[in-house]
Write an enzyme that holds these catalytic residues in place. Sequence first.
Site, PDB file in Angstrom:
ATOM      1  N   GLU A 163       0.862  -1.216   0.191  1.00 44.19           N
ATOM      2  CA  GLU A 163      -0.027  -0.034   0.082  1.00 44.19           C
ATOM      3  C   GLU A 163       0.938   1.241  -0.010  1.00 44.19           C
ATOM      4  O   GLU A 163       0.664   2.256   0.936  1.00 44.19           O
ATOM      5  CB  GLU A 163      -1.236  -0.089   1.157  1.00 44.19           C
ATOM      6  CG  GLU A 163      -1.952  -1.129   0.916  1.00 44.19           C
ATOM      7  CD  GLU A 163      -2.748  -1.414   2.510  1.00 44.19           C
ATOM      8  OE1 GLU A 163      -2.809  -0.356   3.188  1.00 44.19           O
ATOM      9  OE2 GLU A 163      -3.364  -2.327   2.459  1.00 44.19           O
ATOM     10  N   ASN A 204       2.145  -4.660  -3.426  1.00 49.64           N
ATOM     11  CA  ASN A 204       0.625  -5.016  -3.210  1.00 49.64           C
ATOM     12  C   ASN A 204      -0.140  -3.910  -2.925  1.00 49.64           C
ATOM     13  O   ASN A 204       0.317  -2.794  -2.124  1.00 49.64           O
ATOM     14  CB  ASN A 204       0.857  -5.838  -2.220  1.00 49.64           C
ATOM     15  CG  ASN A 204      -0.698  -6.680  -2.126  1.00 49.64           C
ATOM     16  OD1 ASN A 204      -1.266  -7.341  -2.902  1.00 49.64           O
ATOM     17  ND2 ASN A 204      -1.093  -6.770  -0.712  1.00 49.64           N
ATOM     18  N   HIS A 240     -10.142  -6.050  -2.657  1.00 53.04           N
ATOM     19  CA  HIS A 240     -11.251  -6.003  -1.639  1.00 53.04           C
ATOM     20  C   HIS A 240     -12.374  -5.350  -2.076  1.00 53.04           C
ATOM     21  O   HIS A 240     -12.409  -3.932  -2.391  1.00 53.04           O
ATOM     22  CB  HIS A 240     -10.834  -5.157  -0.298  1.00 53.04           C
ATOM     23  CG  HIS A 240      -9.702  -6.021   0.437  1.00 53.04           C
ATOM     24  ND1 HIS A 240     -10.075  -7.046   1.124  1.00 53.04           N
ATOM     25  CD2 HIS A 240      -8.467  -5.677   0.598  1.00 53.04           C
ATOM     26  CE1 HIS A 240      -8.841  -7.753   1.659  1.00 53.04           C
ATOM     27  NE2 HIS A 240      -7.943  -6.826   1.299  1.00 53.04           N
ATOM     28  N   GLU A 268      -6.084 -10.670  -2.176  1.00 52.99           N
ATOM     29  CA  GLU A 268      -6.651 -10.441  -0.913  1.00 52.99           C
ATOM     30  C   GLU A 268      -8.404 -10.304  -1.362  1.00 52.99           C
ATOM     31  O   GLU A 268      -9.324  -9.766  -0.726  1.00 52.99           O
ATOM     32  CB  GLU A 268      -6.309  -9.383  -0.130  1.00 52.99           C
ATOM     33  CG  GLU A 268      -4.937  -9.419   0.252  1.00 52.99           C
ATOM     34  CD  GLU A 268      -4.529  -8.029   0.926  1.00 52.99           C
ATOM     35  OE1 GLU A 268      -5.430  -7.512   1.759  1.00 52.99           O
ATOM     36  OE2 GLU A 268      -3.217  -7.878   0.916  1.00 52.99           O
ATOM     37  N   ASP A 270     -12.242 -10.414  -1.535  1.00 47.84           N
ATOM     38  CA  ASP A 270     -13.562 -10.434  -1.009  1.00 47.84           C
ATOM     39  C   ASP A 270     -14.436  -9.736  -1.692  1.00 47.84           C
ATOM     40  O   ASP A 270     -13.841  -8.683  -2.171  1.00 47.84           O
ATOM     41  CB  ASP A 270     -13.391 -10.517   0.735  1.00 47.84           C
ATOM     42  CG  ASP A 270     -12.639  -9.293   1.299  1.00 47.84           C
ATOM     43  OD1 ASP A 270     -12.712  -8.091   0.378  1.00 47.84           O
ATOM     44  OD2 ASP A 270     -12.096  -9.333   2.198  1.00 47.84           O
TER      45      ASP A 270
END
Length: 453
Positions: A163, A204, A240, A268, A270
């Site tokens: 990030e 990432n 996300h 990651e 979801d």
Amino acid sequence: MRTSRSPLRSRLTTLLTGAAALAALLGAAPTAHAADPPLRDLADAKGKVIGTAVTGSKLTGTYGRIAGAEFNSLTPGNAMKWGSVEPTRGNFNWTEADQIVDFAEASGQQVRGHTLVWHSQNPSWLTNGTWTPTQLSQLLNDHIATEVGRYKGRLAAWDVVNEPFNEDGTYRQTLWYNGLGADYIAQALTAARAADPSAKLYINDYNVEGVNAKSTGLYNLVKSLKERGVPIDGVGLQAHLILGQVPSTLQQNIQRFADLGVDVAITELDIRMQLPATEAKLAQQGTEYEAVVKACVAVSRCTGVTVWGFTDSDSWIPDTFPGEGAATPYDENYAPKPAYSGIVTALGGTTTPPPTGACTATYSVTSQWNTGFTGQVRIACSGASLSSWRVNWTYGAGQQITQAWNATCTQTGAAVSCTNASWNGNVPSGGSVTFGFNANGNGSSPLPTVTLA
């Protein structure tokens, strides 16, 4: 990216159904059962990773069985972050990280290390310290050498820098950027390569799944690093996502990074929704999971997809986004949802429903007294099997369940819904399971009609 959490609020249990039920009601892809291949076999056949973030302490029982059987890669949700491994300076705690790596190796899985350099979940001694650039640089190098070196040759990849960007594509103001400048990223990648030359090294970030200002900032950084000869093997798109907001440019964005000569991983995934979860929302979620995985499958340099926790009982979403949840492929009772079936379809598999009427539920009253009664439901299969179940009925005389065993039962008005416990969801062909309950009211009234999902 985020913290995995302990079991979610019990109210969510009532909102999520087994995928077989949803498939039957919606015409969506039905749930997998024992005859279907696990996700990892489908992914292996495609040459892709299908992974999950895990909590090390939970790698037993049903959680551990699914984590080991369905996925070919594990990511520690929190165990490898700086605050976890070095909570006080010079004192290291590798217990959970070692547990996850050992579990993965015993299960024939690879491990994705997460994460070495981040602005969050750092120990207070680091964030509250006053460091010269020289000192900060040495801390960075030493941490990477220690952690990556500990697992040298055992991990497939590392999220080295996590990030680093703001939403507009500028660099995030962090301890590292403010103290060392933008080249802290190149420094971290170089240190990681020295510590383990065989591990793939990634940057990432989140909200970089589609083509936008933030992903373009990441694109320009990776292009520059490649031109400078800095070791960079891939980019991680966290994914996300929010129901109904999967970027239309996802595959295009994956491809443009691949065209730079780096791998891409969805790290990651979801897809969260506003609660309560409904059949329609879960069906749409299944379609969107399928679309995300298909976008990766379509690009040769997309290495695969990792979900950020495979069960809603181990998801960070409800604590971070109040009123939202149901974001993962399995519900809290480990029943696969349409999201699971969407992944199966994207990986080229099919899911097989039990034949109609092959599994049944039978309601009976086993004892009664003047103010209440004990009831039992038997679920039996012949010519089919179940990996999870849910039964529903509606009372006609004001009966109210007060206690249940071997199932989780909820009642809203006259409507009752009971789902399997973690240990009795599997009903083989020729087998049966039962659960019981106590209720207030009249057990001599006409027995309700029970539907099995």
